[in-house]
Design a protein around this motif. Sequence first.
Motif, PDB file in Angstrom:
ATOM      1  N   PRO A  76       5.213  11.393  -6.435  1.00  4.48           N
ATOM      2  CA  PRO A  76       4.894  12.752  -6.915  1.00  4.48           C
ATOM      3  C   PRO A  76       4.009  13.501  -5.921  1.00  4.48           C
ATOM      4  CG  PRO A  76       4.543  11.112  -8.637  1.00  4.48           C
ATOM      5  CD  PRO A  76       4.797  10.352  -7.377  1.00  4.48           C
ATOM      6  N   GLY A  77       4.087  14.806  -5.951  1.00  2.79           N
ATOM      7  CA  GLY A  77       3.334  15.621  -4.998  1.00  2.79           C
ATOM      8  C   GLY A  77       1.832  15.461  -5.105  1.00  2.79           C
ATOM      9  N   HIS A  78       1.334  15.136  -6.308  1.00  2.13           N
ATOM     10  CA  HIS A  78      -0.113  15.028  -6.492  1.00  2.13           C
ATOM     11  C   HIS A  78      -0.664  13.653  -6.089  1.00  2.13           C
ATOM     12  CE1 HIS A  78       1.605  13.395 -10.278  1.00  2.13           C
ATOM     13  NE2 HIS A  78       0.616  12.528 -10.154  1.00  2.13           N
ATOM     14  N   THR A  79       0.205  12.780  -5.593  1.00  2.00           N
ATOM     15  CA  THR A  79      -0.227  11.423  -5.239  1.00  2.00           C
ATOM     16  C   THR A  79      -1.346  11.452  -4.193  1.00  2.00           C
ATOM     17  OG1 THR A  79       1.991  10.594  -5.679  1.00  2.00           O
ATOM     18  CG2 THR A  79       0.533   9.180  -4.384  1.00  2.00           C
ATOM     19  N   GLY A  80      -2.371  10.628  -4.387  1.00  2.00           N
ATOM     20  CA  GLY A  80      -3.485  10.569  -3.450  1.00  2.00           C
ATOM     21  C   GLY A  80      -3.150   9.764  -2.207  1.00  2.00           C
ATOM     22  N   PRO A  81      -3.983   9.877  -1.167  1.00  2.00           N
ATOM     23  CA  PRO A  81      -3.687   9.214   0.114  1.00  2.00           C
ATOM     24  C   PRO A  81      -3.678   7.695   0.035  1.00  2.00           C
ATOM     25  CG  PRO A  81      -5.911  10.126   0.117  1.00  2.00           C
ATOM     26  CD  PRO A  81      -5.240  10.647  -1.103  1.00  2.00           C
ATOM     27  N   ILE A  82      -4.530   7.105  -0.785  1.00  2.00           N
ATOM     28  CA  ILE A  82      -4.569   5.644  -0.843  1.00  2.00           C
ATOM     29  C   ILE A  82      -3.291   5.101  -1.487  1.00  2.00           C
ATOM     30  CG2 ILE A  82      -5.877   3.629  -1.584  1.00  2.00           C
ATOM     31  CD1 ILE A  82      -7.247   5.391   0.504  1.00  2.00           C
ATOM     32  N   ASP A  83      -2.795   5.789  -2.522  1.00  2.00           N
ATOM     33  CA  ASP A  83      -1.522   5.388  -3.108  1.00  2.00           C
ATOM     34  C   ASP A  83      -0.399   5.489  -2.077  1.00  2.00           C
ATOM     35  OD1 ASP A  83      -2.200   4.579  -5.667  1.00  2.00           O
ATOM     36  OD2 ASP A  83      -2.201   6.623  -6.451  1.00  2.00           O
ATOM     37  N   ARG A  84      -0.414   6.546  -1.283  1.00  2.00           N
ATOM     38  CA  ARG A  84       0.600   6.696  -0.245  1.00  2.00           C
ATOM     39  C   ARG A  84       0.522   5.559   0.770  1.00  2.00           C
ATOM     40  NH1 ARG A  84      -0.586  12.715  -0.357  1.00  2.00           N
ATOM     41  NH2 ARG A  84       1.248  13.649  -1.339  1.00  2.00           N
ATOM     42  N   LEU A  85      -0.676   5.237   1.183  1.00  4.14           N
ATOM     43  CA  LEU A  85      -0.845   4.160   2.157  1.00  4.14           C
ATOM     44  C   LEU A  85      -0.411   2.818   1.570  1.00  4.14           C
ATOM     45  CD1 LEU A  85      -4.285   5.200   3.694  1.00  4.14           C
ATOM     46  CD2 LEU A  85      -2.053   5.285   4.817  1.00  4.14           C
ATOM     47  N   ARG A  86      -0.745   2.583   0.307  1.00  3.31           N
ATOM     48  CA  ARG A  86      -0.384   1.309  -0.307  1.00  3.31           C
ATOM     49  C   ARG A  86       1.138   1.180  -0.448  1.00  3.31           C
ATOM     50  NH1 ARG A  86      -3.853   1.364  -4.238  1.00  3.31           N
ATOM     51  NH2 ARG A  86      -2.509   1.976  -5.965  1.00  3.31           N
ATOM     52  N   VAL A  87       1.786   2.251  -0.852  1.00  2.96           N
ATOM     53  CA  VAL A  87       3.249   2.237  -0.955  1.00  2.96           C
ATOM     54  C   VAL A  87       3.880   2.053   0.422  1.00  2.96           C
ATOM     55  CG1 VAL A  87       5.249   3.704  -1.458  1.00  2.96           C
ATOM     56  CG2 VAL A  87       3.378   3.541  -3.105  1.00  2.96           C
ATOM     57  N   ALA A  88       3.304   2.709   1.434  1.00  2.25           N
ATOM     58  CA  ALA A  88       3.823   2.561   2.795  1.00  2.25           C
ATOM     59  C   ALA A  88       3.686   1.121   3.279  1.00  2.25           C
ATOM     60  CB  ALA A  88       3.085   3.502   3.746  1.00  2.25           C
ATOM     61  N   ALA A  89       2.561   0.484   2.973  1.00  2.00           N
ATOM     62  CA  ALA A  89       2.347  -0.910   3.385  1.00  2.00           C
ATOM     63  C   ALA A  89       3.343  -1.840   2.700  1.00  2.00           C
ATOM     64  CB  ALA A  89       0.917  -1.336   3.075  1.00  2.00           C
ATOM     65  N   ILE A  90       3.558  -1.629   1.405  1.00  2.00           N
ATOM     66  CA  ILE A  90       4.496  -2.475   0.662  1.00  2.00           C
ATOM     67  C   ILE A  90       5.917  -2.282   1.183  1.00  2.00           C
ATOM     68  CG2 ILE A  90       5.529  -2.862  -1.615  1.00  2.00           C
ATOM     69  CD1 ILE A  90       2.761  -2.079  -2.786  1.00  2.00           C
ATOM     70  N   ALA A  91       6.305  -1.006   1.431  1.00  2.00           N
ATOM     71  CA  ALA A  91       7.648  -0.732   1.929  1.00  2.00           C
ATOM     72  C   ALA A  91       7.862  -1.342   3.308  1.00  2.00           C
ATOM     73  CB  ALA A  91       7.876   0.784   1.970  1.00  2.00           C
ATOM     74  N   ALA A  92       6.873  -1.195   4.191  1.00  2.00           N
ATOM     75  CA  ALA A  92       6.992  -1.771   5.533  1.00  2.00           C
ATOM     76  C   ALA A  92       7.087  -3.295   5.464  1.00  2.00           C
ATOM     77  CB  ALA A  92       5.803  -1.351   6.391  1.00  2.00           C
ATOM     78  N   GLY A  93       6.327  -3.895   4.550  1.00  2.00           N
ATOM     79  CA  GLY A  93       6.391  -5.345   4.394  1.00  2.00           C
ATOM     80  C   GLY A  93       7.741  -5.813   3.887  1.00  2.00           C
ATOM     81  N   ALA A  94       8.280  -5.075   2.914  1.00  2.00           N
ATOM     82  CA  ALA A  94       9.583  -5.452   2.359  1.00  2.00           C
ATOM     83  C   ALA A  94      10.682  -5.371   3.412  1.00  2.00           C
ATOM     84  CB  ALA A  94       9.919  -4.544   1.176  1.00  2.00           C
ATOM     85  N   ALA A  95      10.508  -4.495   4.406  1.00  2.00           N
ATOM     86  CA  ALA A  95      11.512  -4.328   5.456  1.00  2.00           C
ATOM     87  C   ALA A  95      11.346  -5.328   6.598  1.00  2.00           C
ATOM     88  CB  ALA A  95      11.450  -2.904   5.998  1.00  2.00           C
ATOM     89  N   ASP A  96      10.292  -6.130   6.552  1.00  2.00           N
ATOM     90  CA  ASP A  96      10.011  -7.084   7.640  1.00  2.00           C
ATOM     91  C   ASP A  96      10.382  -8.498   7.205  1.00  2.00           C
ATOM     92  OD1 ASP A  96       9.084  -8.596   9.720  1.00  2.00           O
ATOM     93  OD2 ASP A  96       6.994  -7.965   9.566  1.00  2.00           O
ATOM     94  N   PRO A  97      11.498  -9.048   7.675  1.00  3.30           N
ATOM     95  CA  PRO A  97      11.896 -10.399   7.258  1.00  3.30           C
ATOM     96  C   PRO A  97      10.971 -11.486   7.788  1.00  3.30           C
ATOM     97  CG  PRO A  97      13.332  -9.611   9.008  1.00  3.30           C
ATOM     98  CD  PRO A  97      12.445  -8.465   8.639  1.00  3.30           C
ATOM     99  N   LEU A  98      10.136 -11.167   8.764  1.00  2.00           N
ATOM    100  CA  LEU A  98       9.234 -12.159   9.366  1.00  2.00           C
ATOM    101  C   LEU A  98       7.830 -12.077   8.789  1.00  2.00           C
ATOM    102  CD1 LEU A  98      10.335 -11.787  13.104  1.00  2.00           C
ATOM    103  CD2 LEU A  98      11.260 -13.315  11.358  1.00  2.00           C
ATOM    104  N   ARG A  99       7.670 -11.368   7.676  1.00  2.00           N
ATOM    105  CA  ARG A  99       6.326 -11.142   7.138  1.00  2.00           C
ATOM    106  C   ARG A  99       5.632 -12.422   6.691  1.00  2.00           C
ATOM    107  NH1 ARG A  99      10.165  -9.445   3.677  1.00  2.00           N
ATOM    108  NH2 ARG A  99      10.154 -10.090   1.475  1.00  2.00           N
ATOM    109  N   PHE A 100       6.387 -13.470   6.394  1.00  2.00           N
ATOM    110  CA  PHE A 100       5.773 -14.700   5.914  1.00  2.00           C
ATOM    111  C   PHE A 100       5.322 -15.629   7.049  1.00  2.00           C
ATOM    112  CE2 PHE A 100       8.532 -13.355   2.381  1.00  2.00           C
ATOM    113  CZ  PHE A 100       7.579 -13.275   1.378  1.00  2.00           C
ATOM    114  N   ASP A 101       5.512 -15.212   8.274  1.00  2.00           N
ATOM    115  CA  ASP A 101       5.008 -15.977   9.420  1.00  2.00           C
ATOM    116  C   ASP A 101       3.519 -15.659   9.562  1.00  2.00           C
ATOM    117  OD1 ASP A 101       4.355 -17.163  11.817  1.00  2.00           O
ATOM    118  OD2 ASP A 101       6.062 -16.329  12.935  1.00  2.00           O
ATOM    119  N   LEU A 102       2.679 -16.634   9.263  1.00  2.00           N
ATOM    120  CA  LEU A 102       1.234 -16.408   9.270  1.00  2.00           C
ATOM    121  C   LEU A 102       0.556 -16.930  10.534  1.00  2.00           C
ATOM    122  CD1 LEU A 102       0.330 -17.239   5.553  1.00  2.00           C
ATOM    123  CD2 LEU A 102       1.118 -15.088   6.558  1.00  2.00           C
TER     124      LEU A 102
END
Length: 421
Positions: A145-171
């Motif tokens: 939604p347009g009223h979404t705050g910056p931290i929500d945007r950043l958190r969604v961006a982090a989750i989306a980027a992680g979901a797109a990374d098949p190597l994310r479980f390499d620690l």
Amino acid sequence: MRDQESGPGHPERRLTTKEAAELLGVKPETVYAYVSRGQLSSRRVPGGRASTFDAGEVAALARRNRRESAAPAGSGGELSVRTRVTLIDQDRYYYRGVDATELATRHSYEEVAEWLWTGRLRQGAAFTAPEAAVAVARRAVEALPGHTGPIDRLRVAAIAAGAADPLRFDLSERAVLGTARALIPTLVAALPPQGSVPRDDGGPLARRLWGRLSGRPADEASLRVLDTALGLLVDHDLAASTLAVRVAASARAHAYAAVSAGLGVIEGPLHGAAGGLAHRMLLEVLDRGDAAPVIAEELRAGRRIPGLGHHLYRGEDPRARRLFALLAEIPRAEPALAAARDVVATTARHAPLHANVDLALAVLTASSGMPSTASETIFAVARTAGWIAHALEEYGERPLRMRPSGHYVGPRPPRPLPSPE
């Protein structure tokens, strides 16, 4: 059968990587992380590529790790976690032993982040966001939604980027560092630009972030303040969000998930939102031309004065002091800077409170045409690098060690099953 004298704990015996890992209760990759941090020494097998480790040294490290994991909470009932990242001492703070304010003033945010992660200063360090990750993160953020705050945007961006990374479980350390160098610019690239300013995904991170915070053109002096602010805010010991990151990393959550845990905590009004409150207060002081009535109304409402005081510093927050000095060189910032000084002077008549970094950020954001939420964005983007540093440390420790025991104070069992109401 192996002779008892030649067992893994015998000080004269050399251990293989696998044996050292088993004794320490960690992965083989973590053994090499201990070596890179100077906690273990290794020796190459003559004529081979494998490494061996002194059994006594490994056993001593295992005992030390067990002691730290089983140690009672620190004085005052506070959790105490050993770290090599940041030290706060006598109104100053240090990144890996180096004065943080000097480091952030002399080096870019990217260079400060590299120092925090690796203990090495990579001159000219630059972070590049993968196009595929940016595309996924932007689509996810744009669906909010347009009223979404910056931290929500950043958190969604982090989750989306992680979901797109098949190597994310390499620690492994190398993989997590690669994730960090890609994730931070991806978070910035996923944020919408302000006004009619076109997206800029090249150059230093501070320049890219500026266009997501302000519709005004960026001058070099203002970019220097923003870049320094990012470096100053990279880490600040075991803040609440950092503790959340370490708990996630202790459970072996991948780096994207650990950062998401930190973002979840930073959104609280007692952590990341203070800069926005200070921003709005400064605008009101500027509008009225006097801090006194604004301070009076805040106190009458039972609210703390935002931007003042810090429980870790007796005097002025060193981060605020450095930013105020840089802001004093920008003529456009003078009215907001004067308003901040008025707030401090007015409050000092009754309470010896000094300015903290939130007030300095408020001067930057209020004088740069940024929204009141801009300081949250700056704080979160900056602190992501520190969270990665703490996650890396935690990946090298025993899994699930960040698991305190609950002190049950409820009714004693057994109790009869409750009757339906």
